[in-house]
Design an enzyme around this catalytic site. Sequence first.
Site, PDB file in Angstrom:
ATOM      1  N   HIS A 135       0.834  -1.202   0.000  1.00 44.09           N
ATOM      2  CA  HIS A 135       0.000   0.000   0.000  1.00 44.09           C
ATOM      3  C   HIS A 135       0.868   1.251   0.000  1.00 44.09           C
ATOM      4  O   HIS A 135       1.769   1.410   0.814  1.00 44.09           O
ATOM      5  CB  HIS A 135      -0.942   0.029   1.208  1.00 44.09           C
ATOM      6  CG  HIS A 135      -1.648   1.348   1.326  1.00 44.09           C
ATOM      7  ND1 HIS A 135      -2.544   1.780   0.380  1.00 44.09           N
ATOM      8  CD2 HIS A 135      -1.550   2.344   2.227  1.00 44.09           C
ATOM      9  CE1 HIS A 135      -2.969   2.992   0.708  1.00 44.09           C
ATOM     10  NE2 HIS A 135      -2.385   3.357   1.821  1.00 44.09           N
ATOM     11  N   HIS A 138     -10.427  10.617   2.946  1.00 41.06           N
ATOM     12  CA  HIS A 138     -10.235  11.863   3.682  1.00 41.06           C
ATOM     13  C   HIS A 138     -11.489  12.714   3.727  1.00 41.06           C
ATOM     14  O   HIS A 138     -11.526  13.714   4.411  1.00 41.06           O
ATOM     15  CB  HIS A 138      -9.071  12.647   3.080  1.00 41.06           C
ATOM     16  CG  HIS A 138      -7.793  11.887   3.186  1.00 41.06           C
ATOM     17  ND1 HIS A 138      -7.283  11.155   2.139  1.00 41.06           N
ATOM     18  CD2 HIS A 138      -6.958  11.697   4.230  1.00 41.06           C
ATOM     19  CE1 HIS A 138      -6.170  10.549   2.538  1.00 41.06           C
ATOM     20  NE2 HIS A 138      -5.953  10.865   3.794  1.00 41.06           N
TER      21      HIS A 138
HETATM   22  N1  GLN Z   1      -2.691   0.088   7.051  1.00 41.60           N
HETATM   23  C1  GLN Z   1      -2.713   1.488   7.374  1.00 41.60           C
HETATM   24  C2  GLN Z   1      -4.145   1.916   7.618  1.00 41.60           C
HETATM   25  O1  GLN Z   1      -5.019   1.347   7.032  1.00 41.60           O
HETATM   26  C3  GLN Z   1      -2.133   2.309   6.263  1.00 41.60           C
HETATM   27  C4  GLN Z   1      -2.048   3.763   6.643  1.00 41.60           C
HETATM   28  C5  GLN Z   1      -1.346   4.627   5.624  1.00 41.60           C
HETATM   29  O2  GLN Z   1      -1.134   4.252   4.514  1.00 41.60           O
HETATM   30  N2  GLN Z   1      -0.989   5.824   5.981  1.00 41.60           N
HETATM   31  O3  GLN Z   1      -4.389   2.839   8.375  1.00 41.60           O
HETATM   32 ZN    ZN Z   2      -2.446   5.221   2.695  1.00 44.55          ZN
END
Ligand code: GLN
Ligand code: ZN
Length: 725
Positions: free
Chosen positions: A602, A653
Amino acid sequence: MIHTLGFGLPRLGPNLEYKRLLEGFWSGLLSQEKLLAGLQELEGLRATAYREAVDLHPTGELSLYDPMLDLAVALGLYAVPAGELEAYYALARGKGALPLRKWFGTNYHYLVPRLPEKPRYEPQPGWFPYPVGRDADSGEGLPTLIGPYTLVRLAQNPPTSPTELQAHLEALGEAYAELLKGASGRPVLLQEPALILDGAQEDLPHLLRPYRLLGAQFPLVLLTYYLPLRPQVAEALAGLPLRGLGLVYEPGAPWPKVSSGTALVLGVIEGLSVWRTDLLRLRKDLGPLVEAGREVWLAPKAPLYHLPWKVAELLPPELAGRLAFAEERLRELALLKGLLRGEAPEEAQAWYTPPPTWDQSLPPPPPPRPPREVRRQAQKDLGLPPFPTTTIGSFPQTKELRSLRKRLRSGDLDQAAYRQEIQEAIRKNIRLQEELGLDVLVHGEPERSDMVEFFAERLERFYTTQKGFVLSYGSRIWRPPILFAPPRRREPLVLWETLYAQSLTHKPVKAILTGPITLAAWSYLPERVSFREAVLALAEALREEVREVAAHGIRVVQVDEPALLEKLPLRAEDHPGYLALVGEAFLRVVGDLEPGVQVHQHLCYSDYAALRPFLEAMDPDVVSLEGARQDGRFLEALSGLPLELGPGAFDVHSPLEAPVEEMLARLQTYLRHLPAERLWINPDCGLKTRKSEEALANLRNMVQAAQRLRELWSSSQGGPHADGT
Ligand code: GLN
Ligand code: ZN
């Protein structure tokens, strides 16, 4: 002649006063009058801290929110009548707020202003000197501004041609001159960190005239920090009529030949690390300069706001007497000045202890994972439908969860009871995801306060502070942990939570780890240990965890690296090394996994062109990225990569509900750039900051959008079973 200059002392104040004031005002508890009075008092406190330790310090650092926004407003880029805080805060955090961006490879952010289309600026004397804390230090502070070059380089729309650049810089030179008329005749600190960047040398010819103009009218101190200037840049600047030229000191490098009226402002004290400076060594290095009778101002190498205010807690033996936060950095300047003048107080002699050696011998990295096609085949039995749905990891962090952690810390709740509660939260999250019909599930991260601090707490050789807060932006704070020796896994990091979640469902559960780049980026690293060494050592600790997770039958592992692009080195010559590091670190973490274990990555970003080489180097099975705020064309930057991609079906967000139709339309745009068998459906980041109802509504819509997409897709492929099931 030696002086000391401190700058960037944390706006937060010794006890988070700044945060309380701002948030008090925003919530309506504090009137504007009280806010301004409070800030004035805080500025007084900061001025005292400076005055007690150093000869010179800035005034006007205590922004209402962000110094870049202050500058933009003072230059008339946004219409904010003086004293109208509502209008100011609308730009900082309202609906039409300016975007936030990371500042010079740190986790500190700035608001990114837009330059006017035509190079015309209308200075607003009501906004400079800044209206906050103006008289707090009886007129002795040096007025400070972010300089014109840093403004244009960091703007949303930097000039694209030399002519345009020239026009903006000329106009800005005049606008700054207008603003500085309000300064007191004292030296002006013009902060130009952008001069350390690649390209500064080429841009310099356009800058010299405006600087000369300003330098002729005002006693100008040009301040650069973070990295040493390139020698050519330093030489060119040395020819200007300046009161001072500030640059990071590099042992052994020749001094720029400034004229006799120009002070050499030397960044000698660390600003990004927490280890005390070896003052005796510095005395040796700097001795010749001082003997030559040069006017030298000793300064930090970075603004002090990257550090907590001061060391204010009982430290473990490994750290006791070794740390320096902002106040201690000021003290170091004073001690160093004393040493250079031939004084040798006991405090200075005993100030520094060298670090223990970093004894980390790394095993060789595993060989690359088998080819993608082999992995794909081996992962078939995960039984995922076309357009699989998943989430990024965290579910909403409710008040109850936060209070649980507080009670655990205070001893009000014991480990066993805490664990019970966490299990309960995991159970709820799994039940919810099953009801929603998601395909790859997560445990929801209820046990994590913060994606770095949590791991630091479970790893040995990390110290997590109680009170070491640092400002990120606005009133947002965080607490970087301190790594002081090669990290070791004290206990499993994510194992039991993941296994517990998996025990509750037949669907695959993803184990979610913060990656080594992000762990290193958002911590303070050991002295004399490079970012690379720290990253690889962290990768090894994660590697053990990943092996164990897989040995327990977990089939999907996700590595989160939101700091990946932030740590892209400031200079292009360092990019290849960084790319290699990212590739190696990722391989160390996941390279031991059998092909049947699906590896997700991610990344929060949408700068896909910048990401492309990293994705190639890491070669994960699936990547989730930010995308919900872009139009789908950005995917073109990734075309031809064989990855499976989840570019984000909705924006986490935003508190607003994204309707099914909207998500469906977005997913269909993605399909114009991505083969159907490679599209994943997920939110664009974790749901931690959302309210439960908001998260639920959007996840429900997301699953529906996925179902609709599957129907549309299978009918366009000529029937409901076109995928071979
Ligand atoms: N696994 C984290 C979450 O879901 C990823 C947070 C991020 O990428 N800033 O909060
Ligand atoms: Zn993220």
